[in-house]
Design a protein around this motif. Sequence first.
Motif, PDB file in Angstrom:
ATOM      1  N   CYS A  26      -4.573 -30.731 -32.585  1.00  0.00           N
ATOM      2  CA  CYS A  26      -4.598 -30.549 -33.830  1.00  0.00           C
ATOM      3  C   CYS A  26      -5.729 -30.219 -34.343  1.00  0.00           C
ATOM      4  N   SER A  27      -6.612 -30.939 -33.858  1.00  0.00           N
ATOM      5  CA  SER A  27      -8.037 -30.784 -34.627  1.00  0.00           C
ATOM      6  C   SER A  27      -8.574 -29.186 -34.301  1.00  0.00           C
ATOM      7  N   TYR A  28      -8.247 -28.647 -33.239  1.00  0.00           N
ATOM      8  CA  TYR A  28      -8.536 -27.230 -33.065  1.00  0.00           C
ATOM      9  C   TYR A  28      -7.456 -26.337 -33.412  1.00  0.00           C
ATOM     10  N   LEU A  29      -6.368 -26.626 -33.384  1.00  0.00           N
ATOM     11  CA  LEU A  29      -5.234 -25.742 -33.619  1.00  0.00           C
ATOM     12  C   LEU A  29      -5.049 -25.526 -35.054  1.00  0.00           C
ATOM     13  N   ASP A  30      -5.159 -26.754 -35.785  1.00  0.00           N
ATOM     14  CA  ASP A  30      -4.931 -26.807 -37.264  1.00  0.00           C
ATOM     15  C   ASP A  30      -5.982 -27.631 -38.022  1.00  0.00           C
ATOM     16  N   PRO A  31      -7.353 -26.862 -38.038  1.00  0.00           N
ATOM     17  CA  PRO A  31      -8.446 -27.400 -38.690  1.00  0.00           C
ATOM     18  C   PRO A  31      -8.208 -27.511 -40.208  1.00  0.00           C
ATOM     19  N   PRO A  32      -9.155 -28.089 -41.144  1.00  0.00           N
ATOM     20  CA  PRO A  32      -9.227 -27.901 -42.384  1.00  0.00           C
ATOM     21  C   PRO A  32      -9.284 -26.482 -42.925  1.00  0.00           C
ATOM     22  N   SER A  33      -8.527 -26.271 -43.945  1.00  0.00           N
ATOM     23  CA  SER A  33      -8.632 -24.708 -44.322  1.00  0.00           C
ATOM     24  C   SER A  33     -10.202 -24.137 -44.538  1.00  0.00           C
ATOM     25  N   TYR A  34     -11.237 -25.039 -44.925  1.00  0.00           N
ATOM     26  CA  TYR A  34     -12.425 -24.617 -45.237  1.00  0.00           C
ATOM     27  C   TYR A  34     -13.236 -24.248 -43.870  1.00  0.00           C
ATOM     28  N   LYS A  35     -12.607 -24.645 -42.597  1.00  0.00           N
ATOM     29  CA  LYS A  35     -13.262 -24.375 -41.309  1.00  0.00           C
ATOM     30  C   LYS A  35     -12.651 -23.063 -40.868  1.00  0.00           C
ATOM     31  N   VAL A  36     -11.713 -22.404 -41.519  1.00  0.00           N
ATOM     32  CA  VAL A  36     -10.974 -21.151 -40.641  1.00  0.00           C
ATOM     33  C   VAL A  36     -10.718 -20.204 -42.025  1.00  0.00           C
ATOM     34  N   VAL A  37     -10.816 -19.101 -41.590  1.00  0.00           N
ATOM     35  CA  VAL A  37     -10.540 -17.866 -42.433  1.00  0.00           C
ATOM     36  C   VAL A  37      -9.391 -17.213 -41.931  1.00  0.00           C
ATOM     37  N   GLY A  38      -8.578 -16.885 -42.889  1.00  0.00           N
ATOM     38  CA  GLY A  38      -7.299 -16.136 -42.848  1.00  0.00           C
ATOM     39  C   GLY A  38      -5.972 -17.041 -42.407  1.00  0.00           C
ATOM     40  N   GLU A  39      -5.004 -16.205 -42.314  1.00  0.00           N
ATOM     41  CA  GLU A  39      -3.904 -16.868 -42.210  1.00  0.00           C
ATOM     42  C   GLU A  39      -3.342 -17.230 -40.501  1.00  0.00           C
ATOM     43  N   ALA A  40      -2.876 -18.107 -40.189  1.00  0.00           N
ATOM     44  CA  ALA A  40      -2.621 -18.216 -38.919  1.00  0.00           C
ATOM     45  C   ALA A  40      -1.450 -17.390 -38.305  1.00  0.00           C
ATOM     46  N   SER A  41      -1.659 -16.939 -36.868  1.00  0.00           N
ATOM     47  CA  SER A  41      -0.482 -16.094 -36.485  1.00  0.00           C
ATOM     48  C   SER A  41       0.708 -16.800 -36.056  1.00  0.00           C
ATOM     49  N   GLU A  42       1.847 -16.463 -35.921  1.00  0.00           N
ATOM     50  CA  GLU A  42       2.915 -16.953 -35.402  1.00  0.00           C
ATOM     51  C   GLU A  42       2.869 -17.589 -34.210  1.00  0.00           C
ATOM     52  N   GLU A  43       2.189 -17.348 -33.400  1.00  0.00           N
ATOM     53  CA  GLU A  43       1.951 -18.113 -32.010  1.00  0.00           C
ATOM     54  C   GLU A  43       1.033 -19.274 -32.332  1.00  0.00           C
ATOM     55  N   MET A  44       0.136 -19.049 -33.087  1.00  0.00           N
ATOM     56  CA  MET A  44      -0.695 -20.435 -33.448  1.00  0.00           C
ATOM     57  C   MET A  44       0.269 -21.242 -34.513  1.00  0.00           C
ATOM     58  N   LYS A  45       0.976 -20.619 -35.212  1.00  0.00           N
ATOM     59  CA  LYS A  45       1.997 -21.679 -35.986  1.00  0.00           C
ATOM     60  C   LYS A  45       2.881 -22.613 -35.006  1.00  0.00           C
ATOM     61  N   ASP A  46       3.333 -21.743 -34.038  1.00  0.00           N
ATOM     62  CA  ASP A  46       4.104 -22.509 -33.174  1.00  0.00           C
ATOM     63  C   ASP A  46       3.419 -23.687 -32.664  1.00  0.00           C
ATOM     64  N   LEU A  47       2.206 -23.392 -31.924  1.00  0.00           N
ATOM     65  CA  LEU A  47       1.432 -24.456 -31.257  1.00  0.00           C
ATOM     66  C   LEU A  47       1.146 -25.702 -32.002  1.00  0.00           C
ATOM     67  N   GLN A  48       0.657 -25.296 -33.270  1.00  0.00           N
ATOM     68  CA  GLN A  48       0.565 -26.336 -34.264  1.00  0.00           C
ATOM     69  C   GLN A  48       1.930 -27.159 -34.501  1.00  0.00           C
ATOM     70  N   THR A  49       2.930 -26.474 -34.918  1.00  0.00           N
ATOM     71  CA  THR A  49       4.218 -27.502 -35.005  1.00  0.00           C
ATOM     72  C   THR A  49       4.574 -28.241 -33.890  1.00  0.00           C
ATOM     73  N   LYS A  50       4.265 -27.617 -32.595  1.00  0.00           N
ATOM     74  CA  LYS A  50       4.510 -28.399 -31.208  1.00  0.00           C
ATOM     75  C   LYS A  50       3.596 -29.747 -31.222  1.00  0.00           C
ATOM     76  N   SER A  51       2.490 -29.347 -31.381  1.00  0.00           N
ATOM     77  CA  SER A  51       1.404 -30.411 -31.400  1.00  0.00           C
ATOM     78  C   SER A  51       1.536 -31.605 -32.412  1.00  0.00           C
ATOM     79  N   TRP A  52       1.978 -31.300 -33.616  1.00  0.00           N
ATOM     80  CA  TRP A  52       2.228 -32.291 -34.657  1.00  0.00           C
ATOM     81  C   TRP A  52       3.588 -33.114 -34.329  1.00  0.00           C
ATOM     82  N   CYS A  53       4.619 -32.504 -33.857  1.00  0.00           N
ATOM     83  CA  CYS A  53       5.723 -33.139 -33.799  1.00  0.00           C
ATOM     84  C   CYS A  53       5.428 -33.915 -32.262  1.00  0.00           C
ATOM     85  N   ASN A  54       4.873 -33.546 -31.109  1.00  0.00           N
ATOM     86  CA  ASN A  54       4.548 -34.497 -30.477  1.00  0.00           C
ATOM     87  C   ASN A  54       3.681 -35.698 -30.791  1.00  0.00           C
TER      88      ASN A  54
END
Length: 496
Positions: A328-356
């Motif tokens: 999650c630290s790499y897939l969904d870091p704080p907003s100030y560390k990344v620029v732009g909106e995440a892609s759908e593929e990235m959102k899917d991995l983010q949701t899986k990791s948080w759910c797990n």
Amino acid sequence: AEENAVETPAVETAAVGTPAAAVETTVETPIVEAMSVETTAAEIPAVETPAVETPAVETNAEYGETPAVETPAVETPAVETPAAETPAVETPAVETPAVETPVIETPVIEAMSVETTAAEIPAVETPAVETPAVEIPAVDTPASDAKSLGVTEEPLDGVEESPQEKVVVPEENEWVEILGNGSLKRKVTKQGTGENLVKGQLVKIKYSLMLSDGNVVDKDVEQVFQLGDGEVIAAIDLTANLAKVGELYEVMAQARFAYGTLGRPPKIGSNCGVLLVVEVIGAEDVPQIEDLSEEERMMIGDRKRKIGNDNFARFDYEAASTNYRGACSYLDPPSYKVVGEASEEMKDLQTKSWCNLALSELKQSKSDSGLTAINRALEIQPKSTKALYRKGKLLQEKGEYEEAEKCLKQALQLEPDNAGCKQFLKELTSAIIKSKQRQQRMYKKMFNLEDQKEATPTTEKEGATWLEGAIPMIAGAVAVGALAVAAYGGIKGMMQ
């Protein structure tokens, strides 16, 4: 030694008989460059000496003045070494073969102390002496003096080197305690190059793993992992930071640094110690998260998530949670560390990791941290049926059945045919009914309203039934009578 005749000016001397005697001498010959050797007394027999030609004394210009030589009538003292200090070395006694020599007349040289200088010393005409060759052992001389004196640097047997000359080289094939209690040991079999590996680096290794009974479980497995982030067993994670690229080493570890009490079924049982052979193939620094592209973050995060899945499958929930948090630290870091909106593929991995992560925390009865994780998953994908289902489970764990029921009803609106959600909703409904019944009983106890049921025989059932019906009637009559009395008293007061 070699015969060398040097002409020197004649000096008048009286004849004297020279007996054989034990003398302590320092021999300087052209073949061996001058050096100071302290020799023990050796018994030298008489030597047949015809005319001796004394070689000219060479002075050592390097050290300036020539030391004084004290020459008694018979004994010739040892010549003191010039300014340079040569370490004293015990030279073993040298046995010189006995040679019979007749007594000859030699010029008498008056004993006197001669102080020689760098100036030329006049030669003395003496009969030539044939001196047998004497083998002088090599002397260990410091490098600074050996070069100037021409002495070999080969050490003398039995002479201990000074501490400055000793070079300590780390020995290979030696077990080293990592923690000092014998539970984790490391042995280098091939040295690497460069600096030691550093925590956070991306390391590539090839390893083989066997059990303490010699049974090989893994053979030449290649793996890439981030050092110090819990992606490999502790036996590797705690020893790789001591290694260099190209190094080959072995690890002997107890079960708690391998697969612990859970083991790794079916090949590794509970509480099994392991022996590892690890080769470090390469290592590279990992850039900061803000310097990584989305594709790079997805690659690292998904690798960590899959490692977490492996740990979850063998019921190591604590290790799984560590891996999921790393993902999650790499897939969904704080907003100030990344620029732009995440892609759908990235959102899917983010949701899986948080759910797990939420499920892993639930397995450890950590419902609060699990709810934090699942709420973040629902922020990313509010219509995730899996996330709603997991949140219902976490709320059930906390005893919040009605909130859990709401989550399940919302999930069924999204997927009406989801069998898992339907079954869970039935369980929740039953739990809610039982919970309400428990609450009613608790309230009755609090206000002493608990029904007191008396056991009655079967033959008195009808009488008991009649009595139960009569009691309300009697109570009603008493109430009516009381009201009538009160009314009568009120009317009588008004009339007065």
